[in-house]
Write an enzyme that holds these catalytic residues in place. Sequence first.
Site, PDB file in Angstrom:
ATOM      1  N   LYS A  35      32.512  32.720  17.369  1.00 46.34           N
ATOM      2  CA  LYS A  35      32.466  31.394  16.752  1.00 46.34           C
ATOM      3  C   LYS A  35      32.540  31.513  15.227  1.00 46.34           C
ATOM      4  O   LYS A  35      33.347  30.842  14.582  1.00 46.34           O
ATOM      5  CB  LYS A  35      31.189  30.672  17.175  1.00 46.34           C
ATOM      6  CG  LYS A  35      31.080  29.290  16.574  1.00 46.34           C
ATOM      7  CD  LYS A  35      29.798  28.606  16.980  1.00 46.34           C
ATOM      8  CE  LYS A  35      29.899  28.101  18.411  1.00 46.34           C
ATOM      9  NZ  LYS A  35      28.706  27.422  18.862  1.00 46.34           N
ATOM     10  N   ARG A  63      23.487  27.947  14.848  1.00 50.85           N
ATOM     11  CA  ARG A  63      24.118  28.159  16.156  1.00 50.85           C
ATOM     12  C   ARG A  63      24.357  29.629  16.420  1.00 50.85           C
ATOM     13  O   ARG A  63      24.792  30.359  15.530  1.00 50.85           O
ATOM     14  CB  ARG A  63      25.488  27.468  16.209  1.00 50.85           C
ATOM     15  CG  ARG A  63      25.437  25.983  16.097  1.00 50.85           C
ATOM     16  CD  ARG A  63      26.828  25.426  15.793  1.00 50.85           C
ATOM     17  NE  ARG A  63      26.760  24.012  15.475  1.00 50.85           N
ATOM     18  CZ  ARG A  63      26.935  23.032  16.357  1.00 50.85           C
ATOM     19  NH1 ARG A  63      27.199  23.312  17.604  1.00 50.85           N
ATOM     20  NH2 ARG A  63      26.838  21.778  15.985  1.00 50.85           N
ATOM     21  N   GLY A  89      26.340  28.461  26.632  1.00 51.35           N
ATOM     22  CA  GLY A  89      25.016  27.930  26.958  1.00 51.35           C
ATOM     23  C   GLY A  89      23.937  28.970  27.180  1.00 51.35           C
ATOM     24  O   GLY A  89      22.829  28.649  27.577  1.00 51.35           O
ATOM     25  N   MET A 122      22.709  31.186  24.909  1.00 51.90           N
ATOM     26  CA  MET A 122      21.793  31.419  23.789  1.00 51.90           C
ATOM     27  C   MET A 122      21.484  30.090  23.105  1.00 51.90           C
ATOM     28  O   MET A 122      21.903  29.053  23.562  1.00 51.90           O
ATOM     29  CB  MET A 122      22.394  32.423  22.826  1.00 51.90           C
ATOM     30  CG  MET A 122      22.371  33.830  23.410  1.00 51.90           C
ATOM     31  SD  MET A 122      23.048  34.990  22.274  1.00 51.90           S
ATOM     32  CE  MET A 122      24.674  34.382  22.035  1.00 51.90           C
ATOM     33  N   ARG A 169      38.365  28.298  20.210  1.00 46.06           N
ATOM     34  CA  ARG A 169      38.345  29.590  20.916  1.00 46.06           C
ATOM     35  C   ARG A 169      39.441  29.550  21.979  1.00 46.06           C
ATOM     36  O   ARG A 169      39.937  28.467  22.325  1.00 46.06           O
ATOM     37  CB  ARG A 169      36.988  29.847  21.563  1.00 46.06           C
ATOM     38  CG  ARG A 169      36.599  28.769  22.552  1.00 46.06           C
ATOM     39  CD  ARG A 169      35.230  29.030  23.141  1.00 46.06           C
ATOM     40  NE  ARG A 169      34.807  27.857  23.899  1.00 46.06           N
ATOM     41  CZ  ARG A 169      33.569  27.625  24.263  1.00 46.06           C
ATOM     42  NH1 ARG A 169      32.616  28.450  23.950  1.00 46.06           N
ATOM     43  NH2 ARG A 169      33.272  26.548  24.959  1.00 46.06           N
ATOM     44  N   HIS A 188      39.855  47.848  60.808  1.00 47.09           N
ATOM     45  CA  HIS A 188      41.098  47.378  61.416  1.00 47.09           C
ATOM     46  C   HIS A 188      41.359  45.921  61.068  1.00 47.09           C
ATOM     47  O   HIS A 188      42.456  45.538  60.648  1.00 47.09           O
ATOM     48  CB  HIS A 188      41.016  47.570  62.939  1.00 47.09           C
ATOM     49  CG  HIS A 188      42.222  47.076  63.659  1.00 47.09           C
ATOM     50  ND1 HIS A 188      42.305  45.808  64.168  1.00 47.09           N
ATOM     51  CD2 HIS A 188      43.414  47.667  63.902  1.00 47.09           C
ATOM     52  CE1 HIS A 188      43.487  45.656  64.718  1.00 47.09           C
ATOM     53  NE2 HIS A 188      44.183  46.763  64.577  1.00 47.09           N
ATOM     54  N   ARG A 217      53.870  51.009  60.892  1.00 45.12           N
ATOM     55  CA  ARG A 217      52.972  51.628  61.878  1.00 45.12           C
ATOM     56  C   ARG A 217      53.541  51.320  63.266  1.00 45.12           C
ATOM     57  O   ARG A 217      53.408  50.206  63.758  1.00 45.12           O
ATOM     58  CB  ARG A 217      51.555  51.056  61.765  1.00 45.12           C
ATOM     59  CG  ARG A 217      50.783  51.477  60.526  1.00 45.12           C
ATOM     60  CD  ARG A 217      49.403  50.832  60.567  1.00 45.12           C
ATOM     61  NE  ARG A 217      48.468  51.354  59.603  1.00 45.12           N
ATOM     62  CZ  ARG A 217      48.162  50.756  58.442  1.00 45.12           C
ATOM     63  NH1 ARG A 217      48.755  49.630  58.099  1.00 45.12           N
ATOM     64  NH2 ARG A 217      47.269  51.295  57.634  1.00 45.12           N
ATOM     65  N   SER A 245      53.243  60.737  51.381  1.00 43.15           N
ATOM     66  CA  SER A 245      52.700  59.396  51.216  1.00 43.15           C
ATOM     67  C   SER A 245      51.189  59.493  51.402  1.00 43.15           C
ATOM     68  O   SER A 245      50.719  59.965  52.438  1.00 43.15           O
ATOM     69  CB  SER A 245      53.302  58.437  52.247  1.00 43.15           C
ATOM     70  OG  SER A 245      52.672  57.185  52.145  1.00 43.15           O
ATOM     71  N   THR A 295      45.407  56.861  51.852  1.00 34.49           N
ATOM     72  CA  THR A 295      44.115  56.953  51.160  1.00 34.49           C
ATOM     73  C   THR A 295      42.959  56.359  51.967  1.00 34.49           C
ATOM     74  O   THR A 295      41.810  56.557  51.601  1.00 34.49           O
ATOM     75  CB  THR A 295      44.199  56.282  49.780  1.00 34.49           C
ATOM     76  OG1 THR A 295      44.934  55.075  49.924  1.00 34.49           O
ATOM     77  CG2 THR A 295      44.874  57.198  48.788  1.00 34.49           C
ATOM     78  N   CYS A 301      50.334  54.653  50.793  1.00 39.03           N
ATOM     79  CA  CYS A 301      50.433  53.535  51.747  1.00 39.03           C
ATOM     80  C   CYS A 301      49.064  53.116  52.269  1.00 39.03           C
ATOM     81  O   CYS A 301      48.963  52.248  53.117  1.00 39.03           O
ATOM     82  CB  CYS A 301      51.383  53.874  52.884  1.00 39.03           C
ATOM     83  SG  CYS A 301      50.796  55.250  53.898  1.00 39.03           S
ATOM     84  N   TYR A 307      56.168  55.426  43.912  1.00 37.79           N
ATOM     85  CA  TYR A 307      55.992  54.032  44.328  1.00 37.79           C
ATOM     86  C   TYR A 307      54.586  53.818  44.885  1.00 37.79           C
ATOM     87  O   TYR A 307      53.867  54.779  45.178  1.00 37.79           O
ATOM     88  CB  TYR A 307      57.029  53.648  45.400  1.00 37.79           C
ATOM     89  CG  TYR A 307      56.810  54.367  46.716  1.00 37.79           C
ATOM     90  CD1 TYR A 307      55.960  53.842  47.686  1.00 37.79           C
ATOM     91  CD2 TYR A 307      57.427  55.597  46.984  1.00 37.79           C
ATOM     92  CE1 TYR A 307      55.722  54.518  48.877  1.00 37.79           C
ATOM     93  CE2 TYR A 307      57.194  56.277  48.163  1.00 37.79           C
ATOM     94  CZ  TYR A 307      56.335  55.722  49.108  1.00 37.79           C
ATOM     95  OH  TYR A 307      56.082  56.387  50.276  1.00 37.79           O
TER      96      TYR A 307
HETATM   97  C1  PEP Z   1      45.681  55.680  55.729  1.00 40.04           C
HETATM   98  O1  PEP Z   1      44.942  56.435  56.321  1.00 40.04           O
HETATM   99  O2  PEP Z   1      45.532  55.397  54.525  1.00 40.04           O
HETATM  100  C2  PEP Z   1      46.793  55.018  56.441  1.00 40.04           C
HETATM  101  C3  PEP Z   1      47.679  54.279  55.783  1.00 40.04           C
HETATM  102  O3  PEP Z   1      46.819  55.143  57.780  1.00 40.04           O
HETATM  103  P1  PEP Z   1      45.922  54.287  58.789  1.00 40.04           P
HETATM  104  O4  PEP Z   1      45.194  53.266  57.990  1.00 40.04           O
HETATM  105  O5  PEP Z   1      46.871  53.712  59.767  1.00 40.04           O
HETATM  106  O6  PEP Z   1      45.043  55.335  59.345  1.00 40.04           O
END
Ligand code: PEP
Length: 898
Positions: A33, A103, A112, A114, A347, A469, A577, A786, A789, A854, A874
């Site tokens: 401010k 202020r 609001g 302080m 602001r 899932h 899949r 790939s 994760t 993926c 990617y």
């Molecule tokens: C993963 O394991 O990240 C994956 C993409 O395979 P799924 O989730 O089908 O096991």
Amino acid sequence: MSSKWVYLFEEVDEAERHVGGEWEKVRALLGGKGANLADMTRIGVPVPPGFTVTTEACNAYLAAGEQLPEGMWEEELDALKAVEEKTGKRLGDPEKPLLVSCRSGAKFSMPGMMDTVLNIGLNDETAKGMIELTEDERFVYDAYRRLVQLFGSVVLDIPDEPFEQALDELKKGLGVSSDTDLAADDWKQLTATFKRIVKKHKGFDFPQDPYEQLKLATEAVFKSWNGRRAVDYRNAAGIDHDLGTGVNIVTMVFGNIGWDSGTGVAFTRDPATGEKILYGDYLLNAQGEDVVAGIRNTKNIDEMGSDLPEAYAEFLKICDRLEHHYREMQDVEFTVEQKKLWMLQTRDGKRTAKAAIKIAVDMANEGLISREEAVMRVKPSDVDTLMHPQFDLKAKAQATGEGKLLAKGVNASPGAAVGIAAFDADLAEGWGKAGKDVVMVRPFTKPDDVHGMIAAKGILTSEGGATSHAAVVARQFGRPCVVGASDVVIDLEERQMTANGVVVKEGEWISIDGGTGEAFVGQIPTVSPSFDEETDLITLLSWADEFRRLEVWANADYPRDATRARSFGAQGIGLCRTEHMFFEEERLPIVQRMIVAKSEEEREKSLDELLPFQRSDFEGIFKAMDGLPVIIRLIDPPLHEFMPDERGLLEQIIEKRVKKETKDLAELEELLAAVEGMHESNPMMGMRGVRLSIMMPGIVKMQVRAIFEAACNMAKQGVVVKPEVMIPLTGHVNELKAIQPQLVETARQVMTEKGIEIEYKFGTMIEIPRAAITGDEIASVAEFFSFGTNDLTQMAFGYSRDDAEARFLLEYVERGILPENPFQTIDRDGVGELMKMAVEKGRAARPDLEVGICGEHGGDPSSIEFCHLIDQNYVSCSPFRVPVARLAAAHAALHHKK
Ligand code: PEP
Ligand code: MG
């Protein structure tokens, strides 16, 4: 340490020099401010004279155990003198009294949170002087009682209630309901009452010395930095606790001093839609709080054009000026005192996701900002919000107030869904096909529930986490989803659920908010966007595409999802899949026959039956992705997932035995024996992925044949096909060596049969730490990596991805044991290191190795940034997250521009 604690608004250049020229640092020193008031003064916008006591002074005061730093008060007095000279008024002068406000103002706005004290400088003497000056006793005593009240509560720590109560009693006694009905004498009487309240609570009189008022108010604002509200707000908003607040001492200007005065707030663009129109409210003969508090009906800002034409014309010019100066939509506060316009604050304005995008695009088109800045200004979460239907926020708040909030779970897939509760997939599908809106409710979901999930508007589960899932599938199909709402007790027998004391029967309406994880009983109204109509978003993303290096692919199992992903800008399919295709009604019995086959011949027969189905699925996907790569993953889950449930089978058999029915009994018993034979204590670490392929190569050979037959057929029709076959769950290079050559051989065979050669790759998922660590060996066989994760996180932490969130993981995050949920955002230090190692080793062995991701993290902005940093090619995510990923990838590239 700085010896300058106070800056006049005119001294902004000096403040800038002190911090080395950077505007952000000026904001840190003077607070947002104060910095903007000084900046407006510099560019010639009318701001009431004043000065700022720095955040450094606040920090020094707090660090010294609430002692004013040496020299600060003297500087404040000097600054006050300068203000007195400018205004021609003096603090405490009965003839020409200067009144000031005190202020708070931190670097980041904490609305609001302080404290503020208004009308400092009023006492019994100056009040009289003011009455003579203004000839308005009512106005003066209203101002005076406000000072006593604010000073009492903010500075002297007296609770608000006795003041409010006294005002209420006065009004009651007079038989009036509104403050505007009170006359001069009433305010005068109230001022006296308020002073008595101060004396009663503190044992001393309300300070008549204006300098004492000012000093104590300054200290009170310093202290309010550590007030409970402020600390909680900073915790919630992620603001550092050591920034401190600035204190702004500003000459009071009054909008309630007659009908040629007024006050208001405005945004330079519509904060809801982003449209370039001035948007705001104002009131004639009123104070700032009257506008905000909504006691009186405010007027639309353009009416000011006829009420106060000169001030309005100037105001328009200033708004435009401020937008050009800050190159951002501004949220301003102003007061007109006897026709003279004063700006009290400016602001950057808060805005909805839709407005954020429109404003960024418009400002770039207006030449106010660059395209790069436009892209950086929009948050990925804004795009996410726009991709999903949303609840009407007021309606949601009302529902919460009415006790309709059933429970809160994990916010697995954003968006709002309203439907009747269906407790199994078949019913959800049946009702869905009959045109009903359904929310499918289950304890958790399995692959054979997918048809119900697709037919449903949303999914609610009482178990599971962000990569369960239900969550994965819901995101993939863009269905709003709440998982792990553990307060919901589902009774599948009674076909009802209970939560928060409410019983919801099957067929009754519920609403779920996948963005917040909330589930409600009843129907909450929604507003739904459509991508094609979001022209500003489309423009912004096309700019983002110019800046990003990472490609964005999509996870899609069916041609319709591939088509959608492509329309959202996907540049390939990173994960198809294949097992989902096995669950369709006419296929599942064939799959089951294939699994329980007693001889290779029998198994071959079932596989031959499955082949045409798979081929036609793949043909559809290749066609949809004409010219772009498509990664198809070979079968991954353990086979028992395709079989009927063991307990259900047993119950059927017992019933038949009891009733002495022999029909189908033998088959059922055989099936049960087969299912029992497949039992594993730990199926996620059992016979799945590449292990299954090695033990039962027939299935994957059939899949590879289907992939290549489809690819060749499509290529013959002129479609450009780029199949990439992905082997899941590899842990040792020898696994690939055992199976990949056989599959390459099948591919060659098909191409020879079809008389056509196509480009293709064979690669693997990196889901097991050992595979990452031996990335060089793996890459000697695999042509692409790939990162899966979901599994990689599960295996690296040793947390079950299906159970961890429901049991302990969310609490881990809440208690700070983990900084984030690693199933939503990549754990860079652990899982991330494995990924980095895999990329480096993999590329050392095969320099042109294609690397992607993926797992669910492929749509998460922070994880996308990490993928950029480790030089992946990617990211692949569910179709609905493709636009978010396009923006996040651009942010990563721009943020880390070399
Ligand atoms: C993963 O394991 O990240 C994956 C993409 O395979 P799924 O989730 O089908 O096991
Ligand atoms: Mg996996």
